[in-house]
Design a protein around this motif. Sequence first.
Motif, PDB file in Angstrom:
ATOM      1  N   GLY A 181     -65.302  56.160 -14.453  1.00  0.00           N
ATOM      2  CA  GLY A 181     -65.032  54.777 -15.030  1.00  0.00           C
ATOM      3  C   GLY A 181     -63.568  54.666 -15.451  1.00  0.00           C
ATOM      4  O   GLY A 181     -62.810  55.457 -15.731  1.00  0.00           O
ATOM      5  N   ILE A 182     -63.403  53.367 -15.671  1.00  0.00           N
ATOM      6  CA  ILE A 182     -61.953  52.833 -16.195  1.00  0.00           C
ATOM      7  C   ILE A 182     -62.356  51.621 -16.866  1.00  0.00           C
ATOM      8  O   ILE A 182     -63.015  50.692 -16.370  1.00  0.00           O
ATOM      9  CB  ILE A 182     -60.984  52.825 -15.208  1.00  0.00           C
ATOM     10  N   ASP A 183     -61.493  51.475 -18.001  1.00  0.00           N
ATOM     11  CA  ASP A 183     -61.623  50.025 -18.573  1.00  0.00           C
ATOM     12  C   ASP A 183     -60.486  49.234 -18.411  1.00  0.00           C
ATOM     13  O   ASP A 183     -59.319  49.467 -18.324  1.00  0.00           O
ATOM     14  CB  ASP A 183     -61.537  50.240 -20.210  1.00  0.00           C
ATOM     15  N   ILE A 184     -61.008  48.061 -17.907  1.00  0.00           N
ATOM     16  CA  ILE A 184     -59.652  46.869 -17.632  1.00  0.00           C
ATOM     17  C   ILE A 184     -59.952  46.021 -18.576  1.00  0.00           C
ATOM     18  O   ILE A 184     -60.909  45.295 -19.075  1.00  0.00           O
ATOM     19  CB  ILE A 184     -60.282  46.275 -16.134  1.00  0.00           C
ATOM     20  N   THR A 185     -58.733  45.740 -19.087  1.00  0.00           N
ATOM     21  CA  THR A 185     -58.534  44.509 -20.246  1.00  0.00           C
ATOM     22  C   THR A 185     -57.505  43.678 -19.904  1.00  0.00           C
ATOM     23  O   THR A 185     -56.304  44.036 -19.625  1.00  0.00           O
ATOM     24  CB  THR A 185     -58.195  45.057 -21.631  1.00  0.00           C
ATOM     25  N   ILE A 318     -60.770  29.570 -16.151  1.00  0.00           N
ATOM     26  CA  ILE A 318     -62.018  29.767 -15.411  1.00  0.00           C
ATOM     27  C   ILE A 318     -61.853  29.980 -13.911  1.00  0.00           C
ATOM     28  O   ILE A 318     -62.859  30.746 -13.614  1.00  0.00           O
ATOM     29  CB  ILE A 318     -62.616  28.017 -15.547  1.00  0.00           C
ATOM     30  N   LYS A 319     -60.894  29.768 -13.147  1.00  0.00           N
ATOM     31  CA  LYS A 319     -60.467  30.260 -11.857  1.00  0.00           C
ATOM     32  C   LYS A 319     -60.422  31.846 -11.990  1.00  0.00           C
ATOM     33  O   LYS A 319     -60.898  32.339 -11.069  1.00  0.00           O
ATOM     34  CB  LYS A 319     -59.306  29.651 -11.330  1.00  0.00           C
ATOM     35  N   GLY A 320     -59.861  32.189 -13.060  1.00  0.00           N
ATOM     36  CA  GLY A 320     -59.727  33.748 -13.081  1.00  0.00           C
ATOM     37  C   GLY A 320     -60.887  34.559 -13.226  1.00  0.00           C
ATOM     38  O   GLY A 320     -61.035  35.458 -12.397  1.00  0.00           O
ATOM     39  N   ILE A 321     -61.727  33.945 -14.017  1.00  0.00           N
ATOM     40  CA  ILE A 321     -63.169  34.655 -14.214  1.00  0.00           C
ATOM     41  C   ILE A 321     -63.853  34.386 -13.085  1.00  0.00           C
ATOM     42  O   ILE A 321     -64.641  35.299 -12.628  1.00  0.00           O
ATOM     43  CB  ILE A 321     -63.805  34.111 -15.571  1.00  0.00           C
ATOM     44  N   TYR A 322     -63.700  33.210 -12.456  1.00  0.00           N
ATOM     45  CA  TYR A 322     -64.648  33.042 -11.032  1.00  0.00           C
ATOM     46  C   TYR A 322     -64.149  33.902 -10.004  1.00  0.00           C
ATOM     47  O   TYR A 322     -64.849  34.617  -9.252  1.00  0.00           O
ATOM     48  CB  TYR A 322     -64.220  31.717 -10.587  1.00  0.00           C
ATOM     49  N   ALA A 323     -63.034  34.485  -9.986  1.00  0.00           N
ATOM     50  CA  ALA A 323     -62.292  35.166  -8.872  1.00  0.00           C
ATOM     51  C   ALA A 323     -62.701  36.546  -9.157  1.00  0.00           C
ATOM     52  O   ALA A 323     -62.855  37.434  -8.263  1.00  0.00           O
ATOM     53  CB  ALA A 323     -60.905  35.001  -8.687  1.00  0.00           C
ATOM     54  N   ALA A 324     -62.805  37.207 -10.231  1.00  0.00           N
ATOM     55  CA  ALA A 324     -62.979  38.286 -10.788  1.00  0.00           C
ATOM     56  C   ALA A 324     -64.332  38.991 -10.638  1.00  0.00           C
ATOM     57  O   ALA A 324     -65.388  38.344 -10.739  1.00  0.00           O
ATOM     58  CB  ALA A 324     -62.891  38.473 -12.354  1.00  0.00           C
ATOM     59  N   HIS A 325     -64.287  40.259  -9.760  1.00  0.00           N
ATOM     60  CA  HIS A 325     -65.838  40.557  -9.301  1.00  0.00           C
ATOM     61  C   HIS A 325     -66.489  41.146 -10.253  1.00  0.00           C
ATOM     62  O   HIS A 325     -66.128  41.553 -11.301  1.00  0.00           O
ATOM     63  CB  HIS A 325     -65.311  41.620  -8.171  1.00  0.00           C
ATOM     64  N   ASN A 326     -67.656  40.850 -10.257  1.00  0.00           N
ATOM     65  CA  ASN A 326     -68.722  41.378 -11.031  1.00  0.00           C
ATOM     66  C   ASN A 326     -70.001  41.953 -10.411  1.00  0.00           C
ATOM     67  O   ASN A 326     -70.454  40.989  -9.426  1.00  0.00           O
ATOM     68  CB  ASN A 326     -69.322  40.224 -11.988  1.00  0.00           C
ATOM     69  N   ASN A 343     -68.605  46.720 -11.171  1.00  0.00           N
ATOM     70  CA  ASN A 343     -67.687  46.214 -12.494  1.00  0.00           C
ATOM     71  C   ASN A 343     -68.570  45.123 -13.114  1.00  0.00           C
ATOM     72  O   ASN A 343     -69.468  44.615 -12.617  1.00  0.00           O
ATOM     73  CB  ASN A 343     -66.574  45.315 -11.988  1.00  0.00           C
ATOM     74  N   ASN A 344     -68.375  45.432 -14.503  1.00  0.00           N
ATOM     75  CA  ASN A 344     -69.324  44.591 -15.461  1.00  0.00           C
ATOM     76  C   ASN A 344     -68.267  43.783 -16.309  1.00  0.00           C
ATOM     77  O   ASN A 344     -67.320  44.226 -16.859  1.00  0.00           O
ATOM     78  CB  ASN A 344     -70.186  45.597 -16.354  1.00  0.00           C
ATOM     79  N   ILE A 345     -68.039  42.581 -15.849  1.00  0.00           N
ATOM     80  CA  ILE A 345     -67.434  41.707 -16.984  1.00  0.00           C
ATOM     81  C   ILE A 345     -68.069  41.515 -18.248  1.00  0.00           C
ATOM     82  O   ILE A 345     -68.899  40.584 -18.649  1.00  0.00           O
ATOM     83  CB  ILE A 345     -67.156  40.271 -16.375  1.00  0.00           C
ATOM     84  N   ALA A 346     -67.899  42.206 -19.174  1.00  0.00           N
ATOM     85  CA  ALA A 346     -68.612  42.281 -20.422  1.00  0.00           C
ATOM     86  C   ALA A 346     -68.328  41.589 -21.656  1.00  0.00           C
ATOM     87  O   ALA A 346     -69.088  41.156 -22.255  1.00  0.00           O
ATOM     88  CB  ALA A 346     -68.333  44.058 -20.757  1.00  0.00           C
ATOM     89  N   ARG A 347     -67.143  41.296 -21.678  1.00  0.00           N
ATOM     90  CA  ARG A 347     -66.680  40.446 -22.928  1.00  0.00           C
ATOM     91  C   ARG A 347     -65.662  39.508 -22.574  1.00  0.00           C
ATOM     92  O   ARG A 347     -64.621  39.805 -22.039  1.00  0.00           O
ATOM     93  CB  ARG A 347     -66.235  41.524 -23.933  1.00  0.00           C
ATOM     94  N   CYS A 359     -63.713  44.677 -19.237  1.00  0.00           N
ATOM     95  CA  CYS A 359     -64.560  45.043 -18.062  1.00  0.00           C
ATOM     96  C   CYS A 359     -64.544  46.503 -18.033  1.00  0.00           C
ATOM     97  O   CYS A 359     -63.719  47.192 -18.621  1.00  0.00           O
ATOM     98  CB  CYS A 359     -63.658  44.563 -16.733  1.00  0.00           C
ATOM     99  N   LEU A 360     -65.624  46.838 -17.507  1.00  0.00           N
ATOM    100  CA  LEU A 360     -65.665  48.402 -17.063  1.00  0.00           C
ATOM    101  C   LEU A 360     -66.089  48.601 -15.713  1.00  0.00           C
ATOM    102  O   LEU A 360     -67.029  48.131 -15.237  1.00  0.00           O
ATOM    103  CB  LEU A 360     -67.182  48.857 -18.057  1.00  0.00           C
ATOM    104  N   THR A 361     -65.107  49.194 -15.227  1.00  0.00           N
ATOM    105  CA  THR A 361     -65.462  49.473 -13.697  1.00  0.00           C
ATOM    106  C   THR A 361     -65.709  51.026 -13.559  1.00  0.00           C
ATOM    107  O   THR A 361     -65.366  51.753 -13.973  1.00  0.00           O
ATOM    108  CB  THR A 361     -63.999  49.196 -13.076  1.00  0.00           C
ATOM    109  N   ARG A 362     -66.751  51.161 -12.587  1.00  0.00           N
ATOM    110  CA  ARG A 362     -67.566  52.462 -12.407  1.00  0.00           C
ATOM    111  C   ARG A 362     -67.233  52.734 -10.882  1.00  0.00           C
ATOM    112  O   ARG A 362     -67.415  51.709 -10.027  1.00  0.00           O
ATOM    113  CB  ARG A 362     -68.720  52.357 -12.788  1.00  0.00           C
ATOM    114  N   SER A 363     -67.156  54.169 -10.557  1.00  0.00           N
ATOM    115  CA  SER A 363     -67.297  54.641  -8.961  1.00  0.00           C
ATOM    116  C   SER A 363     -67.403  55.823  -9.133  1.00  0.00           C
ATOM    117  O   SER A 363     -66.820  56.633  -9.760  1.00  0.00           O
ATOM    118  CB  SER A 363     -66.147  53.856  -8.383  1.00  0.00           C
ATOM    119  N   SER A 364     -67.974  56.566  -8.048  1.00  0.00           N
ATOM    120  CA  SER A 364     -68.260  57.856  -7.775  1.00  0.00           C
ATOM    121  C   SER A 364     -67.076  58.318  -6.823  1.00  0.00           C
ATOM    122  O   SER A 364     -66.957  59.408  -6.510  1.00  0.00           O
ATOM    123  CB  SER A 364     -69.438  58.167  -7.219  1.00  0.00           C
ATOM    124  N   VAL A 365     -66.247  57.484  -6.423  1.00  0.00           N
ATOM    125  CA  VAL A 365     -65.081  57.711  -5.597  1.00  0.00           C
ATOM    126  C   VAL A 365     -64.015  57.157  -6.169  1.00  0.00           C
ATOM    127  O   VAL A 365     -63.722  55.990  -6.344  1.00  0.00           O
ATOM    128  CB  VAL A 365     -65.218  57.073  -3.954  1.00  0.00           C
TER     129      VAL A 365
END
Length: 482
Positions: A181-185, A318-326, A343-347, A359-365
């Motif tokens: 995982g990695i934290d995106i802020t 609003i557009k940025g949150i709309y565009a951000a993948h969740n 990805n989880n748009i957490a806060r 956000c918290l982004t997770r991947s096994s790759v």
Amino acid sequence: MIDHLEPKAVWTHFQALNNVPRASKKEEQVIQFALNFGQSLGLETFKDTVGNVIIRKPATAGMEDRKKLVLQSHLDMVHQKNNDTVFDFDIQGIEMFIEEDWVKAKGTTLGADNGIGVASIMAILASNDIAHPAIEALFTIDEETGMTGAKGLEGGILQGDILLNLDTEEDDEIDIGCAGGIDITAKLAYTAEAVPADTTALKVIVKGLHGGHSGMEIHKGLGNANKILNRLLGELHTYNVRVATIDGGGLRNAIPREAFATIAVPTTVLAAFEADFAAYAADIKQEFATVDAGLAFEIQTLDQLDTVLPLDVQRNLIKGIYAAHNGVYRMSADFDNLVETSNNIARVEVGNGKVTIKCLTRSSVETSKVDLANTLTASFELMGAEVTRSGDYPGWTPNPNSAILATVKATYEDLFKETPAVVACHAGLECGILGSHYPAMDMISFGPTIRGAHSPQERVSISSVQKFWKFLIAILKETPKA
């Protein structure tokens, strides 16, 4: 009280553990609790430089020739509560109750993740009648918000050959891999403006969502309160709505259950705004009726607002949150029904001249994790935010030829007359990090059935804990010879 449940040793220690506040990054009390416990047994007990607690117990008679085991669980728990629950995690113990086959908490997270694992290890350390090889109990800290305990554990401290991680949530599964995982802020500063004249101040509330574990439950299509609130604000922009504040979600590893916004609406269109809000809310409730039946919306009238966002900042936000993948970004091509990347748009926090999105982004790759991180970075930078990455940790690469896997799988089949599922999971287990410090150590992960982790709906199955305990004790006895 739950200490009358079987196995009594496990539930008694779990009850004692749950009396101790143990939020991630606030583990001082639970660290001391673990140190006191080990010392009270007369066992070698110490704390490493980052706060992990290690307790060593010699092999029981006749087991001295077996490989040394590391039994590992994390001390911290996710602290989440319902909005209407009055509870102070810093000073109160978790209030538990029994409902049919489940142990639950009253309006808060339960801490079965990973408290049942900790309690089980404590029960083994305190036992006088359980056969086992030489044991090192490794109680890590801060697993839930950065895995700093696992990251900070130095090579050479542990002496074990095999590590049993007791931190998964399906009692018929054996885990051999997990996501990294990695934290995106994203952060953005703005100069607030005066509230337009002739407007009515409102508070918009999104609540009642299931929430849950942002790894293990991300594939379920559960509602994300931050995305839903943003959707409403986007749909209703034609009413010249001005946003003052947003307060949505909580911890990065929890799917957001609630989100709130304070807004100003021109008084002349207030009735039409409220009618359209009700219509949009009804449509969204219908969309989520199957997976999130508790979703609810409210509008409350406020006395006044101090300031609002500049209109261009509001539109870009609003557009940025709309565009951000969740949610799920890619499913694994190698394992059936396994989420590879998400990805989880957490806060989302907006107010006092600052915007913060976590956000918290997770991947096994690893390459897929970086790809999604780049996607999110682009979305947030296009809205004018500065984006940082932190808390990066590796996944745990599956080893289907693991020797301990063969032993554990055979033990399960002998006990329960069925074949366990050998899986990788989308949660962030500590095995990948620990393996980087101890590359020769063979590792496996398993645990009892837990539902709703990282949310106030968290619960653990009583019968499953009994099954898990029986399984764990049998594995100790079947530990291979050195």
